[in-house]
Design a protein around this motif. Structure first.
Motif, PDB file in Angstrom:
ATOM      1  N   MET A 280      50.255 -40.653 148.271  1.00 48.90           N
ATOM      2  CA  MET A 280      49.447 -39.787 147.446  1.00 48.90           C
ATOM      3  C   MET A 280      48.658 -40.267 146.318  1.00 48.90           C
ATOM      4  O   MET A 280      49.014 -41.193 145.750  1.00 48.90           O
ATOM      5  CB  MET A 280      50.769 -38.998 146.637  1.00 48.90           C
ATOM      6  CG  MET A 280      50.398 -38.083 145.590  1.00 48.90           C
ATOM      7  SD  MET A 280      51.641 -37.118 144.948  1.00 48.90           S
ATOM      8  CE  MET A 280      51.098 -36.692 143.364  1.00 48.90           C
ATOM      9  N   SER A 281      47.513 -39.796 146.285  1.00 47.39           N
ATOM     10  CA  SER A 281      46.235 -40.437 145.320  1.00 47.39           C
ATOM     11  C   SER A 281      46.594 -39.348 143.979  1.00 47.39           C
ATOM     12  O   SER A 281      47.288 -38.496 144.014  1.00 47.39           O
ATOM     13  CB  SER A 281      44.805 -40.093 145.820  1.00 47.39           C
ATOM     14  OG  SER A 281      44.850 -39.495 146.822  1.00 47.39           O
ATOM     15  N   THR A 282      46.261 -40.033 142.966  1.00 49.27           N
ATOM     16  CA  THR A 282      46.180 -39.375 141.686  1.00 49.27           C
ATOM     17  C   THR A 282      44.793 -39.508 140.998  1.00 49.27           C
ATOM     18  O   THR A 282      44.081 -40.281 141.459  1.00 49.27           O
ATOM     19  CB  THR A 282      47.166 -40.063 140.866  1.00 49.27           C
ATOM     20  OG1 THR A 282      46.737 -41.659 140.832  1.00 49.27           O
ATOM     21  CG2 THR A 282      48.591 -39.990 141.280  1.00 49.27           C
ATOM     22  N   PHE A 283      44.801 -38.910 139.929  1.00 55.44           N
ATOM     23  CA  PHE A 283      43.471 -39.153 139.094  1.00 55.44           C
ATOM     24  C   PHE A 283      43.681 -39.791 137.951  1.00 55.44           C
ATOM     25  O   PHE A 283      44.947 -39.858 137.403  1.00 55.44           O
ATOM     26  CB  PHE A 283      43.240 -37.410 138.486  1.00 55.44           C
ATOM     27  CG  PHE A 283      42.769 -36.577 139.566  1.00 55.44           C
ATOM     28  CD1 PHE A 283      41.616 -36.697 140.497  1.00 55.44           C
ATOM     29  CD2 PHE A 283      43.688 -35.464 139.780  1.00 55.44           C
ATOM     30  CE1 PHE A 283      41.305 -35.724 141.194  1.00 55.44           C
ATOM     31  CE2 PHE A 283      43.432 -34.270 140.773  1.00 55.44           C
ATOM     32  CZ  PHE A 283      42.133 -34.539 141.348  1.00 55.44           C
ATOM     33  N   GLU A 284      42.677 -40.532 137.561  1.00 60.11           N
ATOM     34  CA  GLU A 284      42.683 -41.584 136.451  1.00 60.11           C
ATOM     35  C   GLU A 284      42.556 -41.036 135.127  1.00 60.11           C
ATOM     36  O   GLU A 284      42.375 -41.442 134.159  1.00 60.11           O
ATOM     37  CB  GLU A 284      41.874 -42.557 136.698  1.00 60.11           C
ATOM     38  CG  GLU A 284      42.310 -43.634 138.023  1.00 60.11           C
ATOM     39  CD  GLU A 284      41.560 -44.566 138.360  1.00 60.11           C
ATOM     40  OE1 GLU A 284      40.701 -45.067 137.701  1.00 60.11           O
ATOM     41  OE2 GLU A 284      41.597 -45.255 139.223  1.00 60.11           O
ATOM     42  N   LEU A 285      42.251 -39.698 135.252  1.00 58.75           N
ATOM     43  CA  LEU A 285      41.807 -38.996 133.859  1.00 58.75           C
ATOM     44  C   LEU A 285      42.749 -39.138 132.751  1.00 58.75           C
ATOM     45  O   LEU A 285      42.691 -39.140 131.542  1.00 58.75           O
ATOM     46  CB  LEU A 285      41.235 -37.733 134.021  1.00 58.75           C
ATOM     47  CG  LEU A 285      42.184 -36.561 134.490  1.00 58.75           C
ATOM     48  CD1 LEU A 285      42.934 -35.698 133.285  1.00 58.75           C
ATOM     49  CD2 LEU A 285      41.462 -35.801 135.457  1.00 58.75           C
ATOM     50  N   TYR A 286      43.990 -39.230 133.047  1.00 61.57           N
ATOM     51  CA  TYR A 286      45.240 -39.153 131.889  1.00 61.57           C
ATOM     52  C   TYR A 286      45.177 -40.709 131.171  1.00 61.57           C
ATOM     53  O   TYR A 286      45.541 -40.625 130.009  1.00 61.57           O
ATOM     54  CB  TYR A 286      46.419 -39.042 132.545  1.00 61.57           C
ATOM     55  CG  TYR A 286      46.728 -37.643 133.448  1.00 61.57           C
ATOM     56  CD1 TYR A 286      46.350 -36.610 132.689  1.00 61.57           C
ATOM     57  CD2 TYR A 286      46.771 -37.856 134.810  1.00 61.57           C
ATOM     58  CE1 TYR A 286      46.364 -35.395 133.418  1.00 61.57           C
ATOM     59  CE2 TYR A 286      46.957 -36.544 135.406  1.00 61.57           C
ATOM     60  CZ  TYR A 286      46.777 -35.533 134.877  1.00 61.57           C
ATOM     61  OH  TYR A 286      46.748 -34.356 135.526  1.00 61.57           O
ATOM     62  N   ARG A 287      44.296 -41.549 131.614  1.00 63.85           N
ATOM     63  CA  ARG A 287      44.326 -42.918 130.928  1.00 63.85           C
ATOM     64  C   ARG A 287      43.401 -42.807 129.980  1.00 63.85           C
ATOM     65  O   ARG A 287      43.243 -43.532 128.821  1.00 63.85           O
ATOM     66  CB  ARG A 287      43.412 -44.021 132.005  1.00 63.85           C
ATOM     67  CG  ARG A 287      44.397 -44.316 133.106  1.00 63.85           C
ATOM     68  CD  ARG A 287      43.770 -45.236 133.801  1.00 63.85           C
ATOM     69  NE  ARG A 287      44.576 -45.405 135.157  1.00 63.85           N
ATOM     70  CZ  ARG A 287      44.311 -46.264 136.158  1.00 63.85           C
ATOM     71  NH1 ARG A 287      43.209 -47.212 135.817  1.00 63.85           N
ATOM     72  NH2 ARG A 287      44.931 -46.459 137.224  1.00 63.85           N
ATOM     73  N   ARG A 288      42.553 -41.677 129.767  1.00 65.19           N
ATOM     74  CA  ARG A 288      41.730 -41.352 128.305  1.00 65.19           C
ATOM     75  C   ARG A 288      42.668 -40.582 127.376  1.00 65.19           C
ATOM     76  O   ARG A 288      41.917 -40.402 126.552  1.00 65.19           O
ATOM     77  CB  ARG A 288      40.533 -40.570 128.878  1.00 65.19           C
ATOM     78  CG  ARG A 288      39.600 -41.308 129.840  1.00 65.19           C
ATOM     79  CD  ARG A 288      38.192 -41.115 129.850  1.00 65.19           C
ATOM     80  NE  ARG A 288      37.550 -41.104 128.680  1.00 65.19           N
ATOM     81  CZ  ARG A 288      36.487 -40.175 128.797  1.00 65.19           C
ATOM     82  NH1 ARG A 288      35.863 -39.631 129.576  1.00 65.19           N
ATOM     83  NH2 ARG A 288      35.963 -40.270 127.474  1.00 65.19           N
TER      84      ARG A 288
END
Length: 106
Positions: free
Chosen positions: A1-9
């Motif tokens: 499953m891939s994820t978005f990295e936007l929560y790192r911001r």
């Protein structure tokens, strides 16, 4: 499953990244392990928001800017109000980033 990295911001994501950077710089953590921690953070945030958050919020405001790029919507609202059962919170400016969750299953 891939994820978005936007929560790192997010605030917690930036604090995690700063802490991992400091630990790598002080040689208390390997760079590979730091990357694995960030990838697990991405998976955990996606899972938590998908499976554990049950609240519904209505957002009303004046649309200032919107864009759609690489299957990601970005909205900037001015003079917005967040409303839920327990909350009625006005904010001057809010940025909303929305990604298609169907992309995670590809």
């Amino acid at each position: 499953m891939s994820t978005f990295e936007l929560y790192r911001r997010s605030r917690i994501g930036m604090c995690l990244t700063e802490t991992l950077d400091e630990m790598v710089t002080n040689e208390r953590l390997s760079p590979d392990l730091a990357i694995q921690v960030l990838m697990q953070f991405d998976r955990s945030m996606t899972d938590a928001l998908e499976n554990q958050v049950k609240s519904k919020v209505t957002i009303k405001g004046h649309l200032h800017t919107y864009r759609f790029c690489d299957n990601v919507w970005t909205f900037i609202l001015k003079d917005a109000t967040f409303k839920s059962d327990e909350l009625n919170e006005p904010v001057k400016r809010v940025k909303i980033v929305a990604c298609d969750s169907k992309l995670l299953q590809q």
